[in-house]
Design a protein around this motif. Structure first.
Motif, mmCIF file in Angstrom:
data_model
loop_
_atom_site.group_PDB
_atom_site.id
_atom_site.type_symbol
_atom_site.label_atom_id
_atom_site.label_comp_id
_atom_site.label_asym_id
_atom_site.label_seq_id
_atom_site.Cartn_x
_atom_site.Cartn_y
_atom_site.Cartn_z
ATOM 1 N N ARG A 20 0.831 -1.216 0.000
ATOM 2 C CA ARG A 20 0.000 0.000 0.000
ATOM 3 C C ARG A 20 0.859 1.257 0.000
ATOM 4 N N GLU A 21 1.937 1.272 0.779
ATOM 5 C CA GLU A 21 2.843 2.424 0.809
ATOM 6 C C GLU A 21 3.482 2.662 -0.561
ATOM 7 N N ILE A 22 3.911 1.571 -1.187
ATOM 8 C CA ILE A 22 4.524 1.688 -2.518
ATOM 9 C C ILE A 22 3.508 2.203 -3.529
ATOM 10 N N THR A 23 2.292 1.672 -3.459
ATOM 11 C CA THR A 23 1.229 2.118 -4.375
ATOM 12 C C THR A 23 0.934 3.594 -4.155
ATOM 13 N N SER A 24 0.865 3.997 -2.891
ATOM 14 C CA SER A 24 0.618 5.403 -2.570
ATOM 15 C C SER A 24 1.757 6.283 -3.087
ATOM 16 N N GLY A 25 2.989 5.823 -2.926
ATOM 17 C CA GLY A 25 4.148 6.577 -3.432
ATOM 18 C C GLY A 25 4.108 6.733 -4.943
ATOM 19 N N PHE A 26 3.735 5.663 -5.642
ATOM 20 C CA PHE A 26 3.637 5.750 -7.104
ATOM 21 C C PHE A 26 2.518 6.698 -7.535
ATOM 22 N N GLU A 27 1.408 6.705 -6.787
ATOM 23 C CA GLU A 27 0.319 7.623 -7.118
ATOM 24 C C GLU A 27 0.748 9.069 -6.936
ATOM 25 N N GLU A 28 1.496 9.356 -5.861
ATOM 26 C CA GLU A 28 2.025 10.697 -5.649
ATOM 27 C C GLU A 28 3.001 11.084 -6.754
ATOM 28 N N LEU A 29 3.859 10.143 -7.118
ATOM 29 C CA LEU A 29 4.824 10.397 -8.189
ATOM 30 C C LEU A 29 4.115 10.694 -9.506
ATOM 31 N N LEU A 30 3.097 9.932 -9.822
ATOM 32 C CA LEU A 30 2.330 10.150 -11.041
ATOM 33 C C LEU A 30 1.648 11.514 -11.022
ATOM 34 N N SER A 31 1.062 11.868 -9.890
ATOM 35 C CA SER A 31 0.399 13.165 -9.755
ATOM 36 C C SER A 31 1.411 14.301 -9.920
ATOM 37 N N SER A 32 2.560 14.176 -9.297
ATOM 38 C CA SER A 32 3.594 15.212 -9.404
ATOM 39 C C SER A 32 4.128 15.333 -10.825
ATOM 40 N N SER A 33 4.333 14.215 -11.481
ATOM 41 C CA SER A 33 4.841 14.279 -12.858
ATOM 42 C C SER A 33 3.793 14.867 -13.802
ATOM 43 N N ASN A 34 2.505 14.611 -13.544
ATOM 44 C CA ASN A 34 1.457 15.247 -14.347
ATOM 45 C C ASN A 34 1.459 16.760 -14.142
ATOM 46 N N GLY A 35 1.629 17.206 -12.901
ATOM 47 C CA GLY A 35 1.720 18.645 -12.625
ATOM 48 C C GLY A 35 2.919 19.270 -13.305
ATOM 49 N N LEU A 36 4.042 18.570 -13.271
ATOM 50 C CA LEU A 36 5.248 19.062 -13.940
ATOM 51 C C LEU A 36 5.036 19.169 -15.448
ATOM 52 N N ASN A 37 4.400 18.182 -16.040
ATOM 53 C CA ASN A 37 4.123 18.217 -17.479
ATOM 54 C C ASN A 37 3.235 19.394 -17.835
ATOM 55 N N ARG A 38 2.225 19.680 -17.010
ATOM 56 C CA ARG A 38 1.348 20.828 -17.272
ATOM 57 C C ARG A 38 2.134 22.130 -17.221
ATOM 58 N N LYS A 39 3.012 22.272 -16.230
ATOM 59 C CA LYS A 39 3.827 23.488 -16.115
ATOM 60 C C LYS A 39 4.767 23.632 -17.307
ATOM 61 N N LEU A 40 5.364 22.529 -17.739
ATOM 62 C CA LEU A 40 6.255 22.592 -18.903
ATOM 63 C C LEU A 40 5.492 22.998 -20.159
ATOM 64 N N GLU A 41 4.267 22.493 -20.315
ATOM 65 C CA GLU A 41 3.447 22.894 -21.463
ATOM 66 C C GLU A 41 3.114 24.378 -21.402
ATOM 67 N N GLU A 42 2.855 24.901 -20.196
ATOM 68 C CA GLU A 42 2.583 26.332 -20.053
ATOM 69 C C GLU A 42 3.805 27.158 -20.450
ATOM 70 N N VAL A 43 4.979 26.720 -20.001
ATOM 71 C CA VAL A 43 6.207 27.452 -20.326
ATOM 72 C C VAL A 43 6.452 27.435 -21.826
ATOM 73 N N LEU A 44 6.276 26.293 -22.461
ATOM 74 C CA LEU A 44 6.474 26.213 -23.906
ATOM 75 C C LEU A 44 5.462 27.089 -24.639
ATOM 76 N N GLY A 45 4.237 27.138 -24.144
ATOM 77 C CA GLY A 45 3.226 28.001 -24.755
ATOM 78 C C GLY A 45 3.593 29.467 -24.621
ATOM 79 N N MET A 46 4.165 29.852 -23.480
ATOM 80 C CA MET A 46 4.574 31.243 -23.283
ATOM 81 C C MET A 46 5.711 31.617 -24.210
ATOM 82 N N THR A 47 6.652 30.719 -24.429
ATOM 83 C CA THR A 47 7.766 31.052 -25.324
ATOM 84 C C THR A 47 7.262 31.246 -26.737
#
Length: 104
Positions: A20-47
């Motif tokens: 359960r801890e590992i699954t929870s960690g992977f879910e957090e990692l997935l959520s964080s990487s999705n947030g990072l991808n959204r921010k990178l798309e915003e930065v690319l759109g601004m450029t």
């Protein structure tokens, strides 16, 4: 036998808890990487937006530079020195001396 059953159940509980801890960690990692991808798309759109603005200013600069050259060519044909004020081609001293010569 009850002692080995307790150990097996303890092992299974720990295994499930760690899973359960590992699954929870992977879910957090997935959520964080999705947030990072959204921010990178915003930065690319601004450029891309800045590229558009830079191209607009570049065309404005070229237009102003070419119109300054056209005015300088026209002034050279008349024999007078000059240019567009604010572009570095405008000569104030030559116009003042012409005004002083007329007042004499």
């Amino acid at each position: 036998m009850s002692h080995s059953e307790e150990e097996a159940s303890f092992f299974e509980r720990e295994r499930d808890r760690l899973s359960r801890e590992i699954t929870s960690g992977f879910e957090e990692l997935l959520s964080s990487s999705n947030g990072l991808n959204r921010k990178l798309e915003e930065v690319l759109g601004m450029t891309k937006e800045y590229d558009t603005i830079a191209a607009l200013w570049r065309s404005f600069f070229e237009l102003m530079r070419n119109s300054g050259n056209a005015d300088a060519d026209a002034d050279d044909m008349d024999g007078a020195q000059g240019g567009l004020p604010g572009t570095g081609t405008h000569v104030v001293a030559a116009r003042q001396s012409q005004g002083a010569a007329r007042s004499d």
